[in-house]
Structures are given as structure tokens and as C-alpha cells.
Design an enzyme around this catalytic site. Sequence first.
Site, PDB file in Angstrom:
ATOM      1  N   ASP A  67     -48.340 -18.595   5.659  1.00 13.00           N
ATOM      2  CA  ASP A  67     -47.641 -17.938   4.563  1.00 13.00           C
ATOM      3  C   ASP A  67     -46.535 -18.802   3.965  1.00 13.00           C
ATOM      4  O   ASP A  67     -46.186 -19.856   4.500  1.00 13.00           O
ATOM      5  CB  ASP A  67     -47.056 -16.603   5.034  1.00 13.00           C
ATOM      6  CG  ASP A  67     -46.466 -16.677   6.446  1.00 13.00           C
ATOM      7  OD1 ASP A  67     -45.840 -17.687   6.774  1.00 13.00           O
ATOM      8  OD2 ASP A  67     -46.637 -15.717   7.217  1.00 13.00           O
ATOM      9  N   ASN A 136     -42.383  -4.972  13.992  1.00 12.62           N
ATOM     10  CA  ASN A 136     -43.181  -3.842  13.515  1.00 12.62           C
ATOM     11  C   ASN A 136     -44.689  -4.088  13.660  1.00 12.62           C
ATOM     12  O   ASN A 136     -45.504  -3.350  13.111  1.00 12.62           O
ATOM     13  CB  ASN A 136     -42.828  -3.507  12.054  1.00 12.62           C
ATOM     14  CG  ASN A 136     -43.157  -4.654  11.093  1.00 12.62           C
ATOM     15  OD1 ASN A 136     -43.670  -5.699  11.502  1.00 12.62           O
ATOM     16  ND2 ASN A 136     -42.857  -4.456   9.818  1.00 12.62           N
ATOM     17  N   HIS A 138     -46.340  -6.827  12.623  1.00 12.53           N
ATOM     18  CA  HIS A 138     -47.002  -7.630  11.592  1.00 12.53           C
ATOM     19  C   HIS A 138     -47.427  -8.999  12.141  1.00 12.53           C
ATOM     20  O   HIS A 138     -46.841  -9.515  13.099  1.00 12.53           O
ATOM     21  CB  HIS A 138     -46.127  -7.770  10.334  1.00 12.53           C
ATOM     22  CG  HIS A 138     -44.965  -8.714  10.455  1.00 12.53           C
ATOM     23  ND1 HIS A 138     -43.674  -8.337  10.179  1.00 12.53           N
ATOM     24  CD2 HIS A 138     -44.887 -10.036  10.779  1.00 12.53           C
ATOM     25  CE1 HIS A 138     -42.861  -9.371  10.322  1.00 12.53           C
ATOM     26  NE2 HIS A 138     -43.578 -10.417  10.690  1.00 12.53           N
ATOM     27  N   GLU A 143     -47.908  -6.704   6.703  1.00  8.68           N
ATOM     28  CA  GLU A 143     -47.072  -5.606   7.154  1.00  8.68           C
ATOM     29  C   GLU A 143     -47.934  -4.385   7.515  1.00  8.68           C
ATOM     30  O   GLU A 143     -49.127  -4.339   7.179  1.00  8.68           O
ATOM     31  CB  GLU A 143     -46.077  -5.236   6.050  1.00  8.68           C
ATOM     32  CG  GLU A 143     -45.125  -6.365   5.646  1.00  8.68           C
ATOM     33  CD  GLU A 143     -43.989  -6.600   6.635  1.00  8.68           C
ATOM     34  OE1 GLU A 143     -44.097  -6.171   7.806  1.00  8.68           O
ATOM     35  OE2 GLU A 143     -42.985  -7.226   6.244  1.00  8.68           O
TER      36      GLU A 143
END
Length: 252
Positions: A67, A136, A138, A143
Site C-alpha cells: 500500500d 481492528n 485489517h 479495513e
Amino acid sequence: MKLVIVKDYQEMSRKAAELLAREVKNHPQTVLGLATGGTPVGMYRELVKLHQEEGIDFSQASSFNLDEYVGLSSAHPQSYRAYMQENLFRHINLPQEKTHVPAGDAKDLAKECARYEEAIREAGGIDIQVLGIGNNGHIGFNEPGSSAESTTRVVQLTQSTIEANARYFASVEEVPTQAVSMGIKTILGAKKVVLLASGEAKAEAVRLMLEGEPTADVPASLLQLHPDVIVIVDEAAASQLGVAAASSEDKR
């Protein structure tokens, strides 16, 4: 998934680096999928050491990063291209032209995402993909809610991810709110996946990834759909795992 529980961050980093180095040694033209953030820094440090002290040769390998922040040029000090240069690329003999990071400042981001997917295909796909995991759940910047069919695209970062990354910027307001990220489908297309997690803050995400049902609500849990995943965690990150998972640990 194969679970490997080690004592601490240093051992996790060393074991991961040895795994990648072995892949490159056995298959010199390996296509590496690389991650950024705090977790893989130690692994990159160990890879540099293996290159400098044991002559691990990256000259025929290539790499694709997961990314990049939208809006940051490759020259920006907080870009992931700059991170990779600082932590790995400038210390090893991986040819610069074979290192790939999405262009977060591309004028046409949709076209850049399609170009990146095509570049991965043309390289023959990713042989070994390194991942971290967010608090979380990811992976990359996929996400919660990300589809298992998602490919490289622009994603909106959650507030928790923005706040977690604020430590790399002068203030939380400077953290980009979007990123170009490989999708879940792209990640699952890698031949082998290595996920790293360290610290108690990652323990719940690790538990949900390994012991929960595969669900888009915990993107890392979708790795259960992949046939060849190695999860390397330290004892703190493994602290919430149940008896069944703990019994499969490897503390070599």
C-alpha cells in the site's frame, strides 16, 4: 494456518527474516510482497544483516508493497516508498527498478490501481506475502468490511487506523485519510503468506483471526481461506489464544 509462537519481537523478526531469506536463496527470482509499519522493521533489519554477513543475494528478486498513502509523493518522508528505502532497499542489492510501491500521488488513481494489479500479474504473482495486522484486524489497508473479492483500490482509513499511524506524523491531522491498497483477493492470490504480530495490543485481533469464523468484519480472518499461511506471533500477541491454538505453538 500454521501458528508459530515465539518469545519476543526479536525472535519473531529473526524467524521471519530467515524464512524470506530461505525463499530467496532457493528461488532467486522470488517475487516478494512487502509490508510497512512498525511490525516488520525488525525483520528488515535482520534481512539486511543476512545480506551483509551471509551474502543473501536479492539481485534477481523483485518486490511489491501492499500500500501507499493517497496524496504523498515517493519523496515524502512519511511515504511508504521512503520507509522501504530507509529500512531495506538502500541496504541490499534488490534492483531499484524491480521494487514496486503504488503511486499514491497518481493523477488517475483508478488507472494506477489497475496498472498495479497488471504489474503483479505480469511478474507471475507474488510468491511470498508479508503482512502485519491492525488492532481492528485489517491487513494491508483492508479495513473491516472489505470484500474477499477486493483488488487494488483506494480505501478510506478508519479513525482508529489514522490514530494508530499518527505517531509517524507531526499530528493526527497530517495523517492521510485514504490509501491505495492491495485488496483481499490480491493478497490471497500470493502463493505463501507470512503474517507477523507482536505485543498485547494485537492479541484480540490475533485471536479473532485464528479462532473466529472467516468474516469481512475481521479482514485477517479471511486468510483462513488460503492454503499456505504461517502466522508468527510473540507470546504477548498470543496471550488471548485458546488451549487448542496454544497447543500447536512452535517455540523453537
